[in-house]
Motif scaffolding. Structure first.
Motif, PDB file in Angstrom:
ATOM      1  N   TRP A 126       1.811  -2.309   1.994  1.00 27.95           N
ATOM      2  CA  TRP A 126       0.916  -2.250   3.142  1.00 27.95           C
ATOM      3  C   TRP A 126       0.151  -3.563   3.173  1.00 27.95           C
ATOM      4  O   TRP A 126      -0.268  -4.075   2.132  1.00 27.95           O
ATOM      5  CB  TRP A 126      -0.054  -1.092   3.029  1.00 27.95           C
ATOM      6  CG  TRP A 126       0.474   0.208   3.577  1.00 27.95           C
ATOM      7  CD1 TRP A 126       1.768   0.529   3.807  1.00 27.95           C
ATOM      8  CD2 TRP A 126      -0.298   1.340   3.925  1.00 27.95           C
ATOM      9  NE1 TRP A 126       1.855   1.808   4.291  1.00 27.95           N
ATOM     10  CE2 TRP A 126       0.599   2.330   4.369  1.00 27.95           C
ATOM     11  CE3 TRP A 126      -1.646   1.627   3.900  1.00 27.95           C
ATOM     12  CZ2 TRP A 126       0.174   3.577   4.800  1.00 27.95           C
ATOM     13  CZ3 TRP A 126      -2.073   2.881   4.321  1.00 27.95           C
ATOM     14  CH2 TRP A 126      -1.169   3.843   4.776  1.00 27.95           C
ATOM     15  N   GLN A 164      -4.650  -5.814  11.784  1.00 27.08           N
ATOM     16  CA  GLN A 164      -3.807  -4.643  12.001  1.00 27.08           C
ATOM     17  C   GLN A 164      -3.211  -4.215  10.663  1.00 27.08           C
ATOM     18  O   GLN A 164      -3.097  -5.018   9.738  1.00 27.08           O
ATOM     19  CB  GLN A 164      -2.691  -4.963  12.999  1.00 27.08           C
ATOM     20  CG  GLN A 164      -3.222  -5.321  14.366  1.00 27.08           C
ATOM     21  CD  GLN A 164      -2.100  -5.731  15.299  1.00 27.08           C
ATOM     22  OE1 GLN A 164      -1.286  -6.593  14.962  1.00 27.08           O
ATOM     23  NE2 GLN A 164      -2.055  -5.120  16.466  1.00 27.08           N
ATOM     24  N   TRP A 170      -0.014  -3.039   8.601  1.00 26.15           N
ATOM     25  CA  TRP A 170       1.441  -3.130   8.619  1.00 26.15           C
ATOM     26  C   TRP A 170       2.018  -2.477   7.371  1.00 26.15           C
ATOM     27  O   TRP A 170       1.421  -2.527   6.302  1.00 26.15           O
ATOM     28  CB  TRP A 170       1.882  -4.589   8.624  1.00 26.15           C
ATOM     29  CG  TRP A 170       1.443  -5.373   9.821  1.00 26.15           C
ATOM     30  CD1 TRP A 170       0.239  -5.995   9.995  1.00 26.15           C
ATOM     31  CD2 TRP A 170       2.199  -5.614  10.992  1.00 26.15           C
ATOM     32  NE1 TRP A 170       0.205  -6.620  11.212  1.00 26.15           N
ATOM     33  CE2 TRP A 170       1.404  -6.396  11.845  1.00 26.15           C
ATOM     34  CE3 TRP A 170       3.479  -5.251  11.409  1.00 26.15           C
ATOM     35  CZ2 TRP A 170       1.833  -6.820  13.091  1.00 26.15           C
ATOM     36  CZ3 TRP A 170       3.917  -5.685  12.652  1.00 26.15           C
ATOM     37  CH2 TRP A 170       3.097  -6.452  13.479  1.00 26.15           C
ATOM     38  N   MET A 214       5.632  -2.721   5.141  1.00 26.78           N
ATOM     39  CA  MET A 214       6.837  -3.525   5.012  1.00 26.78           C
ATOM     40  C   MET A 214       7.698  -2.973   3.888  1.00 26.78           C
ATOM     41  O   MET A 214       7.214  -2.713   2.786  1.00 26.78           O
ATOM     42  CB  MET A 214       6.502  -4.978   4.702  1.00 26.78           C
ATOM     43  CG  MET A 214       7.752  -5.848   4.607  1.00 26.78           C
ATOM     44  SD  MET A 214       7.375  -7.609   4.535  1.00 26.78           S
ATOM     45  CE  MET A 214       7.434  -7.893   2.796  1.00 26.78           C
ATOM     46  N   THR A 230       9.392  -4.588   9.005  1.00 28.21           N
ATOM     47  CA  THR A 230       7.962  -4.331   9.143  1.00 28.21           C
ATOM     48  C   THR A 230       7.702  -3.329  10.258  1.00 28.21           C
ATOM     49  O   THR A 230       8.426  -3.293  11.260  1.00 28.21           O
ATOM     50  CB  THR A 230       7.188  -5.624   9.441  1.00 28.21           C
ATOM     51  OG1 THR A 230       7.733  -6.223  10.613  1.00 28.21           O
ATOM     52  CG2 THR A 230       7.252  -6.593   8.286  1.00 28.21           C
ATOM     53  N   THR A 231       6.653  -2.539  10.064  1.00 30.83           N
ATOM     54  CA  THR A 231       6.243  -1.538  11.041  1.00 30.83           C
ATOM     55  C   THR A 231       4.738  -1.603  11.197  1.00 30.83           C
ATOM     56  O   THR A 231       4.011  -1.626  10.201  1.00 30.83           O
ATOM     57  CB  THR A 231       6.628  -0.118  10.566  1.00 30.83           C
ATOM     58  OG1 THR A 231       8.014  -0.087  10.254  1.00 30.83           O
ATOM     59  CG2 THR A 231       6.313   0.918  11.620  1.00 30.83           C
ATOM     60  N   LEU A 232       4.270  -1.635  12.423  1.00 32.14           N
ATOM     61  CA  LEU A 232       2.843  -1.581  12.697  1.00 32.14           C
ATOM     62  C   LEU A 232       2.415  -0.122  12.624  1.00 32.14           C
ATOM     63  O   LEU A 232       2.988   0.741  13.301  1.00 32.14           O
ATOM     64  CB  LEU A 232       2.559  -2.163  14.081  1.00 32.14           C
ATOM     65  CG  LEU A 232       1.112  -2.336  14.486  1.00 32.14           C
ATOM     66  CD1 LEU A 232       0.375  -3.265  13.523  1.00 32.14           C
ATOM     67  CD2 LEU A 232       1.042  -2.893  15.897  1.00 32.14           C
TER      68      LEU A 232
END
Length: 167
Positions: free
Chosen positions: A22, A28, A30, A32, A39-41
């Motif tokens: 994280w 923000q 994220w 990963m 990667t993801t928000l």
């Protein structure tokens, strides 16, 4: 492959397991996968993320700010994000969060000073241990450190020479 953000928070990297990182970047949160670099928000929390720390029970404590309030959040696999406390925002984003050896959560804020929570998020105490008058605004934030012997070190911002450390 590059990470899709540039500005990483000072206390904004946390390995959750052997494949997940994280990161707080560009305010923000994220996630990963460090094996695939995907990667993801992560959604679910209002405001800009400022910092995070992992608790004794693998829960994650995060601070966010929306220019009106600062928020302390607790994330667990079971419950997801829980808002623990909100305090008024005041001019700056100064904040610090740390965990003591018993799993207690300590959060330093500008408006409320130092707040101490149980590992489950129940407020145990609140104190304004020091203050600083900054451009007409009284701030109660103090940076602090908790060592492995549960000694609590507070950095005073009030002294002109900034040399005082309370223990």
């Amino acid at each position: 492959k590059y990470f899709p953000a540039l500005d990483f928070a000072q206390n904004g990297l946390l390995f959750l397991n052997d494949s997940t990182l994280w990161a707080i970047a560009d305010f923000q949160l994220w996630a990963m996968n460090i094996r695939t670099f995907k990667t993801t928000l992560l959604p679910g929390v209002e405001g800009r993320f400022l910092n995070m720390v992992q608790g004794k029970n693998k829960d994650i404590w995060l601070v966010s700010d929306n220019d009106k309030q600062q928020f302390l959040w607790r994330y667990t696999e079971k419950k997801g994000f829980e808002k623990i406390r909100a305090v008024p925002h005041l001019r700056m984003d100064f904040t610090a969060v740390n965990i003591d050896t018993a799993g207690g959560v300590w959060w330093s804020t500008i408006t409320k000073g130092l707040l101490h929570f149980s590992p489950s998020g129940v407020l145990k105490s609140e104190a304004k241990i020091d203050s600083l008058l900054w451009h007409g605004t009284t701030m109660y934030y103090n940076d602090f450190f908790i060592d492995r012997h549960n000694r609590f070190f507070v950095y005073s911002m009030n002294k002109p020479d900034n040399q005082q450390i309370w223990r």
